[in-house]
Design a protein around this motif. Sequence first.
Motif, short mmCIF file in Angstrom:
data_model
loop_
_atom_site.label_atom_id
_atom_site.label_comp_id
_atom_site.label_asym_id
_atom_site.label_seq_id
_atom_site.Cartn_x
_atom_site.Cartn_y
_atom_site.Cartn_z
N ARG A 235 117.17 -17.20 7.74
CA ARG A 235 116.67 -15.81 7.69
C ARG A 235 117.27 -15.05 6.52
O ARG A 235 116.58 -14.27 5.85
CB ARG A 235 117.01 -15.11 9.00
CG ARG A 235 116.17 -15.56 10.19
CD ARG A 235 116.49 -14.74 11.42
NE ARG A 235 115.65 -15.13 12.54
CZ ARG A 235 116.10 -15.48 13.74
NH1 ARG A 235 117.41 -15.51 13.98
NH2 ARG A 235 115.26 -15.82 14.71
N ALA A 236 118.56 -15.26 6.26
CA ALA A 236 119.20 -14.57 5.14
C ALA A 236 118.56 -14.98 3.83
O ALA A 236 118.32 -14.13 2.94
CB ALA A 236 120.70 -14.89 5.12
N MET A 237 118.27 -16.26 3.67
CA MET A 237 117.64 -16.71 2.42
C MET A 237 116.23 -16.17 2.28
O MET A 237 115.82 -15.72 1.20
CB MET A 237 117.66 -18.24 2.37
CG MET A 237 119.03 -18.83 2.07
SD MET A 237 119.04 -20.64 1.89
CE MET A 237 119.15 -21.15 3.60
N ASP A 239 115.04 -13.43 3.54
CA ASP A 239 115.14 -11.99 3.26
C ASP A 239 115.48 -11.70 1.81
O ASP A 239 115.33 -10.56 1.34
CB ASP A 239 116.19 -11.34 4.17
CG ASP A 239 115.74 -11.24 5.62
OD1 ASP A 239 114.54 -11.46 5.87
OD2 ASP A 239 116.59 -10.97 6.49
N HIS A 240 115.98 -12.73 1.10
CA HIS A 240 116.35 -12.52 -0.31
C HIS A 240 115.55 -13.42 -1.24
O HIS A 240 116.04 -13.86 -2.28
CB HIS A 240 117.85 -12.74 -0.49
CG HIS A 240 118.67 -11.69 0.19
ND1 HIS A 240 119.06 -11.80 1.51
CD2 HIS A 240 119.14 -10.50 -0.26
CE1 HIS A 240 119.77 -10.72 1.84
NE2 HIS A 240 119.83 -9.93 0.79
N GLY A 241 114.30 -13.70 -0.85
CA GLY A 241 113.36 -14.28 -1.80
C GLY A 241 113.03 -15.74 -1.65
O GLY A 241 112.17 -16.25 -2.37
N PHE A 242 113.67 -16.46 -0.75
CA PHE A 242 113.37 -17.88 -0.57
C PHE A 242 112.09 -18.04 0.25
O PHE A 242 111.78 -17.22 1.13
CB PHE A 242 114.50 -18.58 0.18
CG PHE A 242 115.66 -19.02 -0.67
CD1 PHE A 242 115.87 -20.36 -0.94
CD2 PHE A 242 116.53 -18.08 -1.21
CE1 PHE A 242 116.94 -20.77 -1.72
CE2 PHE A 242 117.60 -18.48 -1.98
CZ PHE A 242 117.82 -19.82 -2.25
N THR A 243 111.37 -19.11 0.00
CA THR A 243 110.30 -19.49 0.92
C THR A 243 110.94 -20.15 2.13
O THR A 243 112.09 -20.63 2.08
CB THR A 243 109.33 -20.48 0.26
OG1 THR A 243 110.03 -21.71 -0.01
CG2 THR A 243 108.76 -19.91 -1.03
N LEU A 244 110.21 -20.23 3.22
CA LEU A 244 110.72 -20.87 4.42
C LEU A 244 111.05 -22.33 4.16
O LEU A 244 112.10 -22.83 4.59
CB LEU A 244 109.70 -20.74 5.56
CG LEU A 244 110.04 -21.45 6.87
CD1 LEU A 244 111.36 -20.97 7.44
CD2 LEU A 244 108.91 -21.25 7.89
N GLU A 245 110.19 -23.04 3.45
CA GLU A 245 110.41 -24.45 3.16
C GLU A 245 111.68 -24.63 2.32
O GLU A 245 112.51 -25.52 2.59
CB GLU A 245 109.21 -25.02 2.40
CG GLU A 245 109.32 -26.50 2.06
CD GLU A 245 109.29 -27.40 3.28
OE1 GLU A 245 110.29 -28.11 3.50
OE2 GLU A 245 108.28 -27.39 4.01
N ALA A 246 111.84 -23.80 1.30
CA ALA A 246 113.02 -23.92 0.44
C ALA A 246 114.29 -23.60 1.21
O ALA A 246 115.33 -24.25 1.03
CB ALA A 246 112.88 -22.99 -0.76
#
Length: 657
Positions: A235-237, A239-246
Amino acid sequence: MTATSFAAEFAATEEEWRRAAEAALKGRSLDSVLSHRTIDGVSVDAIASRAAPRTIAGRPAGAPWIAMTRIDLADPSEANAQALEDLNNGATGLSLTLAGQGIGQGLRIESLSDLDRTLDGVLLDLAPIHLDLAPYEGRIATAMLAALVERRGLAPASVKALFGVDLLRDLSRTGALARAWPDMRRRFAGVAEDITARGFAGPVVLADSRVVHCAGASEIQELATVLGSATDHVRAMIDHGFTLEAAAGQIAFAFACDAQQFASIAKLRAARLLWARWREEAGLAPAPVHIHAETSRRMMTQRDAHTNMVRTTIAAFAAGVGGADSIVVLPYTHAFGASDADSRRLARNAQSIILEESNAYRVADPAAGAGAIERLTDKFAEAGWRTFREIERQGGLFEALRSGFWQTQILEIRAARAEAVATRRAPLVGVSEFPQSGEVPPSLAPQPAVDSPAPSAASRTVGEFGDDAAGFRAIVAALAAGASVADIRLASRPRPTASATPLDLDRLASPFEELRAVNEGAARRPRAFLALLGPIARHAPRAGFVRNLLTAGGVEAVDGPIGAEPLAAAAAWRASGAPLAILCGSDDAYDEQAAACVAALRAAGATVWLAGRPKNAAELQEAGVSRLVAAGDNALDVLREASKLAAVVDARAGEAS
């Protein structure tokens, strides 16, 4: 004898085997041997019908796991010598245990040069690295490894690294955040963003259950912890621009495996099922997750420390069969906080032997189809998913820790586990069962204390770093330019905030070992007199039981004369100087002799206990027996009471003198 005739001697069916086994047990229930429950109530059946074949995808079939070695020597040069020794003699990866808050013994890295010296001669594109981090040191340690890879001109994609970041593991351990939670999430996402951009393939997050394991958690709670931690970091990633897969691709798991072999195998297999379920619920295609395993710290003992080699070998085998991708075997002296060359060599060689002699790695999922393990795997997975959903209903693992919900759940299991150890339903060989009298512990040189390094003069030129990926890149550049770790810490300006109740980490053996150390180190060691009723054949079983119990707590057992008359036994008790007399005999001996012996000992001033629970126990208690000592009792309570009796007598003796 031919092979055919030899095989004919064995029971052909399960029913025949059960009849033969029950006959061998001479009246004892076979179910009590074959079945038990885990600490949180999951039933385990040692014999179960073969399950339908399935393979739980883990490491590639036929590929050995990474046999990592723990590098925790404080001095970088000594650590380098150890790393090269291990890599040249069977290890295939390094677990760098970095010194810091909450780490008893660890590698002291103060600059990039220190890390370069530690890994001098280590081919980073061949030897995978695991960063075993001190709390909230993930940003600096990750930057350090990234800077070293850059200095050596290596392609980041060629370096296999577990960067080891788990903010919620650190919160569980310390009870405080280095900064406010939104800032911590932003900093972590910045690290993950830059590491990904550099091309590192290794996951940044190591959702780590080892802290909750050491705090007493059950297998189900460990599984729920790693899922909860993984989810909060994803969730933190996002929220800061990552795709779910990444974001999901940045997750790995870490588990502690103990000597409960079936449970350890099933736990790792269940973790893979749970991650597959998590990805399915998230709408993602199946993908493997790296599982890192370490032999359990909580199972290690200081007493009879060589028994740890058996425990760690079982645990390492279970981790390999369970599908771990990388494994660390702790040296058998780990509980002392120091390890010598021999203990490290034995830990390293244990994995080599398991790999080369068992060949378990050559089979894809060796436990597949084994009914007992398959059923336990499914039970762990089902219960782990339910428990994970309970955490999610609290708002996620961070909120569950901040509110104390998760700590409370773990403490309930910890209390049940402590009770099982105290009553010896969970025996610890060499500690609570079969302790060695007069044991001499291993002679180990303690590691030097690690002090926080002072900032250098260069710290005045290091500016404050931002929380985003640009801030992380600036840290990498500063380290490459010669800044020290102290400089980076100073510039980062940590502002600790109390956020949760920290988990108390301990070994299962500690209560027994601490009591024994106090008693054996006392100016006057507590002692108990054994009144031996009848000949050896009649008193030996219960006398042996009592001696074993007393030794476990450091209470000296003084044998009385064999089969003495009551007055002679009382005289021998007075000569022993022990405040306590424990009657040891058979039930028949208790019927014939115990009442008179109790009366004589009581008249002489002894506190009288009795070993066992005979039919005439009530009569003997009325005659003056103040306590029955039998299997299933809380052994720690018995030993503490015996110690207390001795302390009272010693105090009276001191007043009289």
